[in-house]
Design a protein around this motif. Structure first.
Motif, mmCIF file in Angstrom:
data_model
loop_
_atom_site.group_PDB
_atom_site.id
_atom_site.type_symbol
_atom_site.label_atom_id
_atom_site.label_comp_id
_atom_site.label_asym_id
_atom_site.label_seq_id
_atom_site.Cartn_x
_atom_site.Cartn_y
_atom_site.Cartn_z
ATOM 1 N N ASP A 33 2.448 -9.848 -13.617
ATOM 2 C CA ASP A 33 1.050 -9.933 -14.002
ATOM 3 C C ASP A 33 0.764 -8.762 -14.941
ATOM 4 O O ASP A 33 0.887 -7.607 -14.561
ATOM 5 C CB ASP A 33 0.179 -9.842 -12.745
ATOM 6 C CG ASP A 33 -1.291 -10.028 -13.071
ATOM 7 O OD1 ASP A 33 -1.669 -9.837 -14.230
ATOM 8 O OD2 ASP A 33 -2.046 -10.365 -12.145
ATOM 9 N N ARG A 62 -2.853 -0.922 -7.335
ATOM 10 C CA ARG A 62 -2.436 -2.293 -7.608
ATOM 11 C C ARG A 62 -2.651 -3.222 -6.414
ATOM 12 O O ARG A 62 -1.981 -4.234 -6.267
ATOM 13 C CB ARG A 62 -0.987 -2.309 -8.090
ATOM 14 C CG ARG A 62 -0.909 -1.908 -9.566
ATOM 15 C CD ARG A 62 0.494 -1.860 -10.068
ATOM 16 N NE ARG A 62 1.226 -0.775 -9.414
ATOM 17 C CZ ARG A 62 2.506 -0.536 -9.643
ATOM 18 N NH1 ARG A 62 3.183 -1.287 -10.455
ATOM 19 N NH2 ARG A 62 3.105 0.462 -9.037
ATOM 20 N N LEU A 63 -3.590 -2.839 -5.562
ATOM 21 C CA LEU A 63 -4.094 -3.755 -4.553
ATOM 22 C C LEU A 63 -5.545 -4.049 -4.930
ATOM 23 O O LEU A 63 -6.209 -3.202 -5.521
ATOM 24 C CB LEU A 63 -4.056 -3.109 -3.163
ATOM 25 C CG LEU A 63 -2.879 -3.460 -2.245
ATOM 26 C CD1 LEU A 63 -1.558 -3.162 -2.928
ATOM 27 C CD2 LEU A 63 -2.965 -2.683 -0.955
ATOM 28 N N ALA A 117 0.839 -1.203 0.000
ATOM 29 C CA ALA A 117 0.000 0.000 0.000
ATOM 30 C C ALA A 117 0.873 1.252 0.000
ATOM 31 O O ALA A 117 0.552 2.228 -0.670
ATOM 32 C CB ALA A 117 -0.925 -0.016 1.207
ATOM 33 N N ARG A 150 -1.875 -7.494 -15.982
ATOM 34 C CA ARG A 150 -2.942 -6.587 -15.542
ATOM 35 C C ARG A 150 -2.385 -5.472 -14.663
ATOM 36 O O ARG A 150 -2.851 -4.346 -14.706
ATOM 37 C CB ARG A 150 -3.986 -7.363 -14.726
ATOM 38 C CG ARG A 150 -4.817 -8.326 -15.551
ATOM 39 C CD ARG A 150 -5.958 -8.856 -14.730
ATOM 40 N NE ARG A 150 -5.486 -9.417 -13.466
ATOM 41 C CZ ARG A 150 -6.217 -9.536 -12.372
ATOM 42 N NH1 ARG A 150 -7.454 -9.108 -12.351
ATOM 43 N NH2 ARG A 150 -5.727 -10.073 -11.278
ATOM 44 N N GLU A 151 -1.362 -5.822 -13.841
ATOM 45 C CA GLU A 151 -0.808 -4.813 -12.938
ATOM 46 C C GLU A 151 -0.117 -3.698 -13.700
ATOM 47 O O GLU A 151 -0.228 -2.540 -13.354
ATOM 48 C CB GLU A 151 0.195 -5.461 -11.980
ATOM 49 C CG GLU A 151 -0.469 -6.126 -10.816
ATOM 50 C CD GLU A 151 0.538 -6.568 -9.772
ATOM 51 O OE1 GLU A 151 1.550 -5.889 -9.601
ATOM 52 O OE2 GLU A 151 0.293 -7.603 -9.159
ATOM 53 N N LEU A 194 -5.680 2.515 -3.736
ATOM 54 C CA LEU A 194 -4.371 1.892 -3.903
ATOM 55 C C LEU A 194 -4.475 0.970 -5.104
ATOM 56 O O LEU A 194 -4.897 -0.177 -5.003
ATOM 57 C CB LEU A 194 -3.994 1.156 -2.623
ATOM 58 C CG LEU A 194 -4.034 2.091 -1.400
ATOM 59 C CD1 LEU A 194 -4.102 1.321 -0.109
ATOM 60 C CD2 LEU A 194 -2.864 3.040 -1.396
ATOM 61 N N ARG A 248 3.751 1.505 -1.374
ATOM 62 C CA ARG A 248 4.226 1.626 -2.756
ATOM 63 C C ARG A 248 3.208 2.385 -3.602
ATOM 64 O O ARG A 248 3.566 3.201 -4.443
ATOM 65 C CB ARG A 248 4.436 0.220 -3.320
ATOM 66 C CG ARG A 248 4.842 0.167 -4.777
ATOM 67 C CD ARG A 248 4.818 -1.264 -5.279
ATOM 68 N NE ARG A 248 3.460 -1.752 -5.386
ATOM 69 C CZ ARG A 248 3.129 -3.039 -5.484
ATOM 70 N NH1 ARG A 248 4.046 -3.957 -5.453
ATOM 71 N NH2 ARG A 248 1.874 -3.405 -5.583
ATOM 72 N N GLU A 249 1.919 2.142 -3.352
ATOM 73 C CA GLU A 249 0.877 2.786 -4.156
ATOM 74 C C GLU A 249 0.678 4.240 -3.754
ATOM 75 O O GLU A 249 0.597 5.105 -4.606
ATOM 76 C CB GLU A 249 -0.439 2.021 -4.010
ATOM 77 C CG GLU A 249 -0.375 0.580 -4.474
ATOM 78 C CD GLU A 249 0.026 0.454 -5.931
ATOM 79 O OE1 GLU A 249 -0.548 1.158 -6.759
ATOM 80 O OE2 GLU A 249 0.948 -0.334 -6.219
ATOM 81 N N ASP A 250 0.517 4.503 -2.473
ATOM 82 C CA ASP A 250 0.275 5.882 -2.040
ATOM 83 C C ASP A 250 0.473 6.008 -0.531
ATOM 84 O O ASP A 250 -0.341 5.529 0.250
ATOM 85 C CB ASP A 250 -1.146 6.315 -2.404
ATOM 86 C CG ASP A 250 -1.310 7.811 -2.309
ATOM 87 O OD1 ASP A 250 -0.850 8.394 -1.314
ATOM 88 O OD2 ASP A 250 -1.894 8.405 -3.223
ATOM 89 N N ILE A 265 -2.370 -1.049 -15.281
ATOM 90 C CA ILE A 265 -2.925 -0.002 -14.431
ATOM 91 C C ILE A 265 -1.922 1.121 -14.289
ATOM 92 O O ILE A 265 -0.800 0.909 -13.857
ATOM 93 C CB ILE A 265 -3.261 -0.554 -13.037
ATOM 94 C CG1 ILE A 265 -4.395 -1.553 -13.148
ATOM 95 C CG2 ILE A 265 -3.647 0.568 -12.098
ATOM 96 C CD1 ILE A 265 -4.560 -2.383 -11.920
ATOM 97 N N ASP A 266 -2.324 2.287 -14.674
ATOM 98 C CA ASP A 266 -1.441 3.430 -14.554
ATOM 99 C C ASP A 266 -1.396 3.832 -13.087
ATOM 100 O O ASP A 266 -2.391 4.271 -12.525
ATOM 101 C CB ASP A 266 -1.985 4.579 -15.403
ATOM 102 C CG ASP A 266 -0.938 5.643 -15.610
ATOM 103 O OD1 ASP A 266 -1.337 6.771 -15.913
ATOM 104 O OD2 ASP A 266 0.242 5.352 -15.458
ATOM 105 N N ALA A 267 -0.238 3.640 -12.447
ATOM 106 C CA ALA A 267 -0.146 3.955 -11.030
ATOM 107 C C ALA A 267 -0.359 5.447 -10.822
ATOM 108 O O ALA A 267 0.252 6.250 -11.505
ATOM 109 C CB ALA A 267 1.215 3.534 -10.473
ATOM 110 N N ARG A 268 -1.204 5.790 -9.884
ATOM 111 C CA ARG A 268 -1.571 7.159 -9.532
ATOM 112 C C ARG A 268 -2.356 7.891 -10.572
ATOM 113 O O ARG A 268 -2.057 8.003 -11.717
ATOM 114 C CB ARG A 268 -0.357 7.982 -9.140
ATOM 115 C CG ARG A 268 -0.228 7.960 -7.600
ATOM 116 C CD ARG A 268 1.125 8.425 -7.182
ATOM 117 N NE ARG A 268 1.848 7.274 -6.669
ATOM 118 C CZ ARG A 268 2.929 7.377 -5.933
ATOM 119 N NH1 ARG A 268 3.392 8.514 -5.595
ATOM 120 N NH2 ARG A 268 3.562 6.296 -5.500
#
Lengths: 332, 312
Positions: A323, B122-123, A190, A325-326, B120, A192-194, A329-332
């Motif tokens: 993966d 990629r969760l 989490a 699919r990951e 989040l 890592r994501e935000d 997904i454009d992060a942020r």
């Protein structure tokens, strides 16, 4: 062309010392970068302080082998904390800048003239691995088997290093697997994501980033031990920035944030390097490639492997295990 | 039937609390959950926030409105520990909260969402939800290594998350990556995730921004629902229809300060609020020469129109 030798060295490199030590360092990078999103560009420093911690404790201070291992581990933890305190509160890019600078500082201290008595300057240290080989259960001799016409043999010293190295890899992968399945690993992913979202949910982001930095650093430092013990010496320039960049290449090749990604990535990376080198140097020696000298083979293999990695990123950006699919997904 | 009576009771209780209050900035409330005093935040020479005194009534839905740049989000950031105030103090449930880091603010029961949604990506949706739960045993490094320590708690958390996802109509998406959700669904997920923390005060920063109209009604329903479950809501919003629809009390900020407070149906006719939004002299000409200019323009337009008519 001697295809038997080429195939033999290539197959051995799949489980060889380089594969093990870069695999361990890459598992650490995978924890930092793949799971937590920390851009640690100083992994070589973690390997360096571990290798030198062991070498100086045993060779210079004449203390026992196990104490050297403890000193190396302690040095890695200390380095992680020292790097983390000022940078983990800041934006991610600062960590990248500080770690790459810190790794260079560590390397330059190791090779400095002022500390030649302790670290041995650019020659490094040797003669500290006897304690490790004294534990070797294998009697002297070569061990292995013939795969058809291809001989795959390791001497007793190398076999002992590889056995310990692969056990370490297995244990580290087990730890990563357990952690990343747990709520602890969920917090890392989490972050890592935000980060701010994680803070708003009541998690102490700084503490988790520090734990990640220490864990990845300690696992990476095992690679430094493996290097020092396998080659019975440490030199400062082994722990330069390109070592860290190889680790990143390996992580991305295998697939970031995958438990076995760094291990498989390391195997592929070294198999490719050894295979290209073997084929090229045999071909040059046999006169098939008239415009190249045998000295040029070394650099050219990096060019070719680099080209292969670029193609991999273009056609399979998620790496071997990733993966798709990951990535989509454009992060942020 | 019973649910409806409690619904009206909660709303009535909230409205009753506000009934006889003056409409001045900083008016004391009967039972404040959050009390803010003299909060100042400067960015160089610009004073972004300078709030003298504000109280937020427990169990109500309070809207925080104001023109762009009024300092609403900055004010939110101060209160929730995401930014450090230069001066001031505030208490939550009587507990001093200034200087408390963001994660401890959340643990104390004051949880926020963000203007730009922070799903989040990629969760999975379910992992997003589980993350919200507090006091997780498996979030400790050593205990994380032994699944039997945290399995039971994880199952309980999952069950609670599933209930919330069903309520927010996201149950079908539970195993999808949060990044694959639409903008509105992300807002829903963020709200649901905030509820996993079990907060007392929910602070929503522009919950309706970027949400398609079909989802707006459902989001409004969820916000009202928070009050029915005994939570206090403070939200920032631009959409006045929404503010009128769901809030019990409105606080208006302009240029960093609170300039007025009042019930939603009368606040927009308040002189101070109109001035803040449209400028104090919005309907007056600026000078004598401008007045004549305006007159000439009107005449010219009329003439042009007459000419057009005659040409036909």
């Amino acid at each position: 062309m001697d295809w038997i030798t080429i195939i033999s060295t290539t197959l051995k490199s799949a489980v060889g010392v380089e594969t093990v030590l870069y695999g361990l360092a890459a598992i650490g990078i995978n924890i930092h970068f793949g799971y937590t999103g920390l851009l640690n560009f100083g992994q070589a420093a973690f390997m360096g302080v571990a290798g030198y911690g062991l070498a100086v404790t045993v060779a210079v201070m004449n203390l026992p082998f196990w104490l050297g291992i403890l000193v190396g581990l302690g040095a890695a933890v200390l380095l992680a904390v020292l790097l983390g305190i000022p940078t983990l509160q800041l934006r991610a890019d600062y960590l990248a800048i500080v770690t790459i600078a810190a790794a260079e500082i560590v390397r330059l201290i190791f090779r400095s003239v002022a500390f030649k008595d302790v670290f041995g300057g650019s020659d490094g240290q040797r003669g500290f691995s006897d304690g490790f080989y004294a534990l070797n259960p294998f009697p002297e001799g070569d061990y292995g088997f013939n795969l058809g016409p291809v001989p795959i043999f390791f001497n007793h010293r190398l076999l002992w290093v590889l056995l310990v190295g692969w056990l370490l890899i297995a244990v580290c992968c087990g730890i990563v697997y357990l952690l990343m399945k747990s709520p602890w690993g969920r917090v890392l992913k989490a972050i890592r994501e935000d980060e701010d979202a994680v803070r708003s949910l009541g998690k102490n982001v700084f503490s988790y980033k520090m734990q990640s930095l220490v864990l990845g650093g300690v696992i990476g430092c095992l690679g430094g031990f493996v290097y020092g013990l396998a080659f019975a010496s440490v030199q400062p320039d082994i722990f330069g920035t390109e070592t860290t960049f190889y680790c990143y290449t390996i992580v991305i090749l295998g697939g970031a944030a995958r438990v076995l990604g760094p291990v498989i990535g390391s195997m592929i990376f070294w198999v490719l390097l050894v295979l290209v080198y073997g084929v090229l140097s045999e071909a040059v020696a046999a006169g098939y490639i008239p415009f190249m000298t045998s000295i040029q083979v070394g650099p050219v293999r990096y060019i070719l492997v680099g080209l292969g990695l670029i193609l991999l990123l273009v056609f399979r950006p998620q790496g071997i295990f990733g993966d798709k699919r990951e990535i989509a997904i454009d992060a942020r | 039937m019973r649910a409806e009576t409690t619904t009206s009771e909660r709303k009535a209780a909230a409205l009753a609390a506000f009934k006889d209050l003056a409409h001045d900035p900083g008016v004391p409330k009967p039972d404040p959950i959050l009390v803010v005093d003299d909060v100042v935040r400067r960015f160089g020479g610009l004073t972004a926030v300078d709030v003298k005194h504000v109280e937020i009534q427990r169990g109500s839905i309070t809207a925080l409105i104001g023109p762009n740049g009024a300092g609403k989000t900055t004010f939110f950031n101060q209160l929730t520990g995401f930014d450090t105030a230069d001066a001031g103090s505030w208490t939550f449930n009587g507990r001093r909260m200034n200087g408390v880091p963001a994660h401890k603010v959340a643990r104390a029961g004051m949880v926020r969402t963000f203007q730009l949604t922070k799903a989040l990506s990629r969760l999975t949706v379910m992992e997003n939800m589980r993350l919200g739960a507090q006091q997780q045993k498996g979030e400790n490094f050593w205990r994380a290594l032994v699944p039997s320590f945290w399995r039971g708690q994880e199952d309980a958390i999952t069950e609670r998350a599933e209930d919330l996802l069903t309520r927010f109509k996201l149950a079908a998406k539970r195993d999808d990556f949060a990044g694959s959700l639409s903008g509105g669904q992300r807002k829903l997920l963020e709200m649901a995730r905030a509820l996993m923390v079990e907060p007392e005060l929910v602070m929503l920063d522009e919950p309706m921004a970027g949400v398609n109209p079909a989802l707006t009604q459902s989001l409004l329903g969820h916000v009202k629902d928070l009050r029915e479950q005994g939570m206090t809501v403070l939200f920032v919003e631009h959409d006045m229809d929404m503010v009128r629809d769901i809030s019990d009390w409105v606080v208006v900020m302009a240029q960093g300060s609170v300039i007025a407070e009042g019930p939603p149906d009368t606040i927009m006719s308040d002189e101070r609020v109109i001035d803040a939004y449209l400028g104090a002299h919005h309907d007056a000409p600026l000078s004598e020469s401008e007045l004549t200019e305006q007159l000439q323009e009107a005449e010219a337009a009329l003439e042009a129109e007459i000419e057009e008519e005659t040409q036909k």
